[in-house]
Write a protein that holds these residues in place. Structure first.
Motif, mmCIF file in Angstrom:
data_model
loop_
_atom_site.group_PDB
_atom_site.id
_atom_site.type_symbol
_atom_site.label_atom_id
_atom_site.label_comp_id
_atom_site.label_asym_id
_atom_site.label_seq_id
_atom_site.Cartn_x
_atom_site.Cartn_y
_atom_site.Cartn_z
ATOM 1 N N LEU A 82 29.498 73.305 -80.655
ATOM 2 C CA LEU A 82 30.114 74.545 -81.124
ATOM 3 C C LEU A 82 29.757 74.855 -82.576
ATOM 4 O O LEU A 82 29.296 75.965 -82.862
ATOM 5 N N PRO A 83 29.922 73.916 -83.520
ATOM 6 C CA PRO A 83 29.462 74.229 -84.878
ATOM 7 C C PRO A 83 27.954 74.054 -85.055
ATOM 8 O O PRO A 83 27.356 74.696 -85.933
ATOM 9 N N GLU A 120 39.363 75.260 -82.144
ATOM 10 C CA GLU A 120 40.080 75.332 -83.426
ATOM 11 C C GLU A 120 39.495 74.343 -84.433
ATOM 12 O O GLU A 120 39.263 74.684 -85.597
ATOM 13 N N GLU A 121 39.227 73.132 -83.996
ATOM 14 C CA GLU A 121 38.675 72.126 -84.894
ATOM 15 C C GLU A 121 37.247 72.477 -85.316
ATOM 16 O O GLU A 121 36.855 72.248 -86.476
ATOM 17 N N SER A 122 36.470 73.046 -84.396
ATOM 18 C CA SER A 122 35.104 73.474 -84.721
ATOM 19 C C SER A 122 35.112 74.561 -85.783
ATOM 20 O O SER A 122 34.241 74.593 -86.670
ATOM 21 N N GLU A 134 29.929 64.811 -90.119
ATOM 22 C CA GLU A 134 28.780 63.909 -90.253
ATOM 23 C C GLU A 134 27.816 64.056 -89.080
ATOM 24 O O GLU A 134 26.594 64.169 -89.276
ATOM 25 N N LEU A 135 28.341 64.066 -87.870
ATOM 26 C CA LEU A 135 27.463 64.149 -86.702
ATOM 27 C C LEU A 135 26.818 65.527 -86.595
ATOM 28 O O LEU A 135 25.632 65.646 -86.258
ATOM 29 N N THR A 136 27.573 66.572 -86.906
ATOM 30 C CA THR A 136 27.021 67.926 -86.872
ATOM 31 C C THR A 136 25.857 68.061 -87.847
ATOM 32 O O THR A 136 24.782 68.555 -87.496
ATOM 33 N N VAL A 137 26.055 67.607 -89.068
ATOM 34 C CA VAL A 137 25.014 67.732 -90.095
ATOM 35 C C VAL A 137 23.811 66.853 -89.758
ATOM 36 O O VAL A 137 22.652 67.263 -89.931
ATOM 37 N N THR A 138 24.053 65.650 -89.258
ATOM 38 C CA THR A 138 22.948 64.748 -88.915
ATOM 39 C C THR A 138 22.089 65.322 -87.796
ATOM 40 O O THR A 138 20.855 65.315 -87.867
#
Length: 442
Positions: free
Chosen positions: A101-102, A262-264, A278-282
């Motif tokens: 999602l993000p 909501e969290e995204s 961290e996981l999204t950016v990686t």
């Protein structure tokens, strides 16, 4: 040449022989067109689970699955006078795994097209489409023309795969789910990669989960699956890399459809749980590197450009990015039984609880509750007091609370608070989120 038949193919694999190219091509085609019965393909799937496949067999099986349907082509995708590179990401599934999602709008905000063909949840793992459908008006089903237009204009699209994309996989997956053969590494690899290669993306980043809440419980199995998929991608001309990531503790602080949206949004607004960020950016960094873009993706989380891409993506698919998300009418807290420090929060137990509350489905096609799910207030390393809320359960149907509580009976371990530095203590619990990077030949 002797034409293969189902019984001889099943017997060959049952007895530990490698299937020939002709056998594989025939059985996949015949199953897709109805010439091989479900019970025969079920027997073959079990034989593959027990006997395995070598690299040639997996590659040929994947190619046959791709050949069962159509292939998409993004090579002509342009924005103005610039050709748009395409990169996709696939996760093998976990609990609280809302990363798509993000991630999709974040990568798109740098001028890279992200064609994300996603699925629905089944069992304890949530589905990306189910999560997005909690947004009022949003629709998952797009035509190919709509998808191409959105990729050109917005840069990111998350939608359902068309029926013509690897139909053999869709038919076989339904059988594997009810015959105890989902865990076969050759069948998992060919299932994922047949769809991704047929999708036509230029590059692919894989997030292979390992741990109690993942299909792959051990590092060795996760590494084998990652290596198999990376090789399949490379053999098909799709630049592919995989990350092995931890899934014994659930990701973020929520599991459930609207809860995860909501969290995204918190992540897209520059906040959110540290592990999700961290996981999204990686993963974004890997995807952008595959497209030849060398940047720090966290910048567009901070300055709002990723959020702008999100809003455009949701609006393009009929959704209202400003509409309030649905919330559950009924909630209950799960309380700490002791004072101490949380040493374990089991991802599988949380996922099963969210499923039982209505966030997931037991069979394909069943409805889900947008509002249902679990929000946890602590993670391993946190200190707690007896009676403190550990989790909040949410549902539209309160009769589900008992089953959810039963799933969580052994989900949390609380140990004594050790002497010494609390920050150091927290850092030693759980281990790293990103475990390993797998590339061709690694």
């Amino acid at each position: 040449m002797t034409v293969p038949d189902a019984v001889s193919v099943i017997a060959a694999k049952r007895d530990g022989h490698a299937l020939t190219d002709e056998q594989i091509d025939w059985v996949v085609d015949a199953f897709t067109t109805g010439g091989v019965a479900d019970e025969q393909m079920s027997a073959l799937a079990m034989a593959i689970l027990l006997r395995g496949m070598d690299r040639r067999e997996v590659a040929r099986w994947t190619a046959a699955m791709i050949a069962s349907g159509e292939r998409m082509d993004f090579t002509g995708l342009r924005r103005g006078d610039r050709s748009l590179p395409t990169v996709d990401k696939h996760s093998t599934g976990g609990v609280g795994d809302k990363i798509t999602l993000p991630l999709a709008p974040l990568v798109a905000s740098y001028g890279v097209a992200v064609p994300q063909l996603s699925g629905r949840g089944l069992g304890h793992t949530g589905g990306t489409l189910d999560k997005l459908e909690s947004i009022p008006g949003w629709r998952a089903d797009l035509t190919t023309d709509e998808m191409m237009t959105q990729l050109r204009d917005v840069g990111a699209v998350v939608c359902a795969a068309g029926a013509g994309l690897a139909p053999a996989d869709k038919k076989l997956y339904a059988l594997r789910d009810v015959t105890g053969t989902v865990e076969s590494i050759p069948l998992i690899a060919s299932s994922i990669m047949s769809k991704k290669i047929a999708e036509g993306t230029g590059a692919l980043v894989l997030d292979v989960k390992v741990g109690t809440g993942a299909f792959m419980k051990t590092l060795d199995d996760a590494r084998e699956l990652a290596q198999t998929m990376v090789a399949l991608g490379a053999d098909s001309g799709v630049a592919t890399v995989a990350l092995l990531t931890a899934m014994s503790t659930p990701l973020g602080r929520t599991a459930g459809n609207a809860l995860e949206v909501e969290e995204s949004l918190e992540v897209l607004a520059g906040g959110g749980p540290a592990d999700v960020v961290e996981l999204t950016v990686t993963l974004a960094r890997e995807m952008l590197a595959a497209a030849g873009v060398d940047v720090d993706p966290a910048e567009h989380l901070r300055n709002g450009r990723a959020m702008d891409s999100w809003r455009s993506m949701i609006y393009a698919q009929g959704g209202d990015p400003d509409a309030p998300l649905p919330t559950a009418h009924h909630t209950e807290d799960v309380l700490a039984a002791d004072d101490g420090v949380v040493t374990r929060l089991d991802a599988m137990a949380v996922g099963v609880a969210a499923w039982r509350l209505g966030a997931g489905r037991a069979r394909q096609g069943a409805p889900v509750q947008a509002e249902a799910g679990v929000r946890w207030h602590v993670v391993p390393g946190d200190r707690v007091r007896r009676g403190q809320p550990l989790m909040t359960l949410a549902t539209q149907t309160p009769e589900r609370f008992d089953a959810a509580r039963a799933a969580l009976a052994d989900a949390v371990d609380i140990g004594p608070v050790p002497a010494g530095d609390s920050d150091a203590m927290s850092a030693t619990i759980g281990g790293p989120l990103i475990i390993e990077r797998v590339t061709v030949g690694s």
